[in-house]
Design a protein around this motif. Structure first.
Motif, PDB file in Angstrom:
ATOM      1  N   UNK A  65       3.995  -5.634  -6.776  1.00 46.45           N
ATOM      2  CA  UNK A  65       2.864  -4.770  -7.140  1.00 46.45           C
ATOM      3  C   UNK A  65       2.535  -3.764  -6.044  1.00 46.45           C
ATOM      4  N   UNK A  66       1.873  -2.687  -6.436  1.00 38.21           N
ATOM      5  CA  UNK A  66       1.540  -1.619  -5.495  1.00 38.21           C
ATOM      6  C   UNK A  66       0.092  -1.193  -5.673  1.00 38.21           C
ATOM      7  N   UNK A  67      -0.513  -0.820  -4.557  1.00 38.42           N
ATOM      8  CA  UNK A  67      -1.844  -0.205  -4.560  1.00 38.42           C
ATOM      9  C   UNK A  67      -1.679   1.206  -4.000  1.00 38.42           C
ATOM     10  N   UNK A  68      -1.915   2.191  -4.832  1.00 41.54           N
ATOM     11  CA  UNK A  68      -1.800   3.592  -4.432  1.00 41.54           C
ATOM     12  C   UNK A  68      -3.165   4.068  -3.944  1.00 41.54           C
ATOM     13  N   UNK A  69      -3.203   4.540  -2.708  1.00 38.25           N
ATOM     14  CA  UNK A  69      -4.438   5.079  -2.135  1.00 38.25           C
ATOM     15  C   UNK A  69      -4.253   6.579  -1.925  1.00 38.25           C
ATOM     16  N   UNK A  70      -4.922   7.423  -2.704  1.00 38.90           N
ATOM     17  CA  UNK A  70      -4.806   8.874  -2.511  1.00 38.90           C
ATOM     18  C   UNK A  70      -5.528   9.300  -1.228  1.00 38.90           C
ATOM     19  N   UNK A 115       0.854  -1.190   0.000  1.00 43.07           N
ATOM     20  CA  UNK A 115       0.000   0.000   0.000  1.00 43.07           C
ATOM     21  C   UNK A 115       0.888   1.239   0.000  1.00 43.07           C
ATOM     22  N   UNK A 116       0.667   2.124  -0.949  1.00 40.30           N
ATOM     23  CA  UNK A 116       1.355   3.417  -0.983  1.00 40.30           C
ATOM     24  C   UNK A 116       0.315   4.484  -0.692  1.00 40.30           C
ATOM     25  N   UNK A 117       0.394   5.056   0.503  1.00 46.23           N
ATOM     26  CA  UNK A 117      -0.557   6.073   0.939  1.00 46.23           C
ATOM     27  C   UNK A 117      -0.024   7.436   0.508  1.00 46.23           C
ATOM     28  N   UNK A 157      -3.303  -4.397   7.022  1.00 41.74           N
ATOM     29  CA  UNK A 157      -3.149  -4.911   5.658  1.00 41.74           C
ATOM     30  C   UNK A 157      -1.716  -5.246   5.267  1.00 41.74           C
ATOM     31  N   UNK A 158      -0.748  -4.960   6.103  1.00 39.73           N
ATOM     32  CA  UNK A 158       0.638  -5.246   5.744  1.00 39.73           C
ATOM     33  C   UNK A 158       1.412  -3.986   5.385  1.00 39.73           C
ATOM     34  N   UNK A 159       2.523  -4.184   4.724  1.00 38.88           N
ATOM     35  CA  UNK A 159       3.460  -3.090   4.445  1.00 38.88           C
ATOM     36  C   UNK A 159       2.776  -1.873   3.831  1.00 38.88           C
ATOM     37  N   UNK A 160       3.004  -0.727   4.439  1.00 38.67           N
ATOM     38  CA  UNK A 160       2.426   0.532   3.971  1.00 38.67           C
ATOM     39  C   UNK A 160       3.515   1.577   3.890  1.00 38.67           C
ATOM     40  N   UNK A 173       0.890   3.677   9.883  1.00 34.34           N
ATOM     41  CA  UNK A 173       1.252   2.617  10.820  1.00 34.34           C
ATOM     42  C   UNK A 173       0.021   1.814  11.243  1.00 34.34           C
ATOM     43  N   UNK A 174      -1.078   2.526  11.512  1.00 38.04           N
ATOM     44  CA  UNK A 174      -2.302   1.843  11.914  1.00 38.04           C
ATOM     45  C   UNK A 174      -2.853   0.976  10.787  1.00 38.04           C
TER      46      UNK A 174
END
Length: 241
Positions: free
Chosen positions: A64-69, A12-14, A39-42, A33-34
């Motif tokens: 792979x990455x999931x970007x969450x704006x 996850x890339x926040x 969900x794992x590595x953020x 961190x929360x």
């Protein structure tokens, strides 16, 4: 895409805006961190003011990455900056979710923050957003303000801390002219920063804290990530066929 990329769990890339206010930076770090506990590595990236940028973070990932704006409305940063950063990274397996807001979660959190600031049922509210030059973002702000009005049953006006009109002080004044003796500001901002600081001088009877770190917000980010991870899994399944 190689088997290594297909099999790996997404990161996850926040992606946040960025602020020079240390408390704002700390809040985003605490949120990441929360969420990572769920969900794992953020990883955290910023589109303005601070680094690292989304492109820099994505280049460091080996899966792979999931970007969450982490934005409350989809303005320029969501529609332009984030896609541009993803393209610049040349990362081969990135899924971008929709922004966090608008969502009923934020209306519920804002009511909690308002109550702590002294607001009671019947007091008027100014829904204070950052503002945008993008009409799509302003429309989303109006939707979010309507959610707050529906939840509280109070008169809710909209004011902007920057870029759009009316300003927050003007929105407060308008409610006073309409006969509302008590007017409170609901901060539609994730964290403390320059925009939230401006709200103290807007002439209200009280200013709620920003949305900040809240269990429901953590749940929302995790849900966005899971939606994105599902899309990654579907793509990986197609790639194997």
């Amino acid at each position: 895409m190689t088997k290594k990329w297909i099999a790996a769990e997404p990161t996850l890339v926040l992606v946040a805006h960025g602020t020079r206010n240390p408390r704002g930076v700390e809040m985003i770090a605490a949120l990441a961190e929360a969420v990572s506990a769920r969900v794992g590595t953020t990883r955290v990236a910023f589109v303005d003011v601070l680094g690292p940028s989304p492109a820099e973070v994505l280049r460091e990932l080996s899966g792979p990455a999931v970007v969450v704006p982490a934005f409350l409305a989809s303005g320029y940063h969501v529609h332009t900056d984030v896609p541009r950063e993803v393209i610049a990274s040349q990362h081969p397996a990135t899924t971008v979710t929709r922004a966090l807001g608008p969502d009923p979660v934020f209306a519920r959190v804002m009511v909690e923050r308002l109550a702590r600031a002294g607001w009671t049922s019947g007091d008027a509210i100014v829904f204070a957003a950052a503002g945008s030059s993008d009409e799509r973002a302003l429309l989303e702000n109006r939707r979010a303000a309507a959610m707050l009005a529906d939840l509280t049953g109070s008169r809710v006006g909209i004011g902007y801390a920057a870029t759009a009109r009316p300003s927050v002080p003007d929105a407060v004044d308008a409610l006073r002219r309409d006969g509302h003796e008590r007017v409170f500001i609901a901060s539609y901002l994730l964290a403390r920063g320059l925009f939230h600081t401006r709200l103290a001088d807007a002439g209200s009877d009280g200013v709620a804290e920003p949305i900040g770190l809240h269990p429901d917000v953590v749940d929302l980010v995790a849900a966005r990530f899971r939606d994105g991870a599902h899309a990654v899994a579907e793509h990986a399944h197609s790639a194997r066929q």
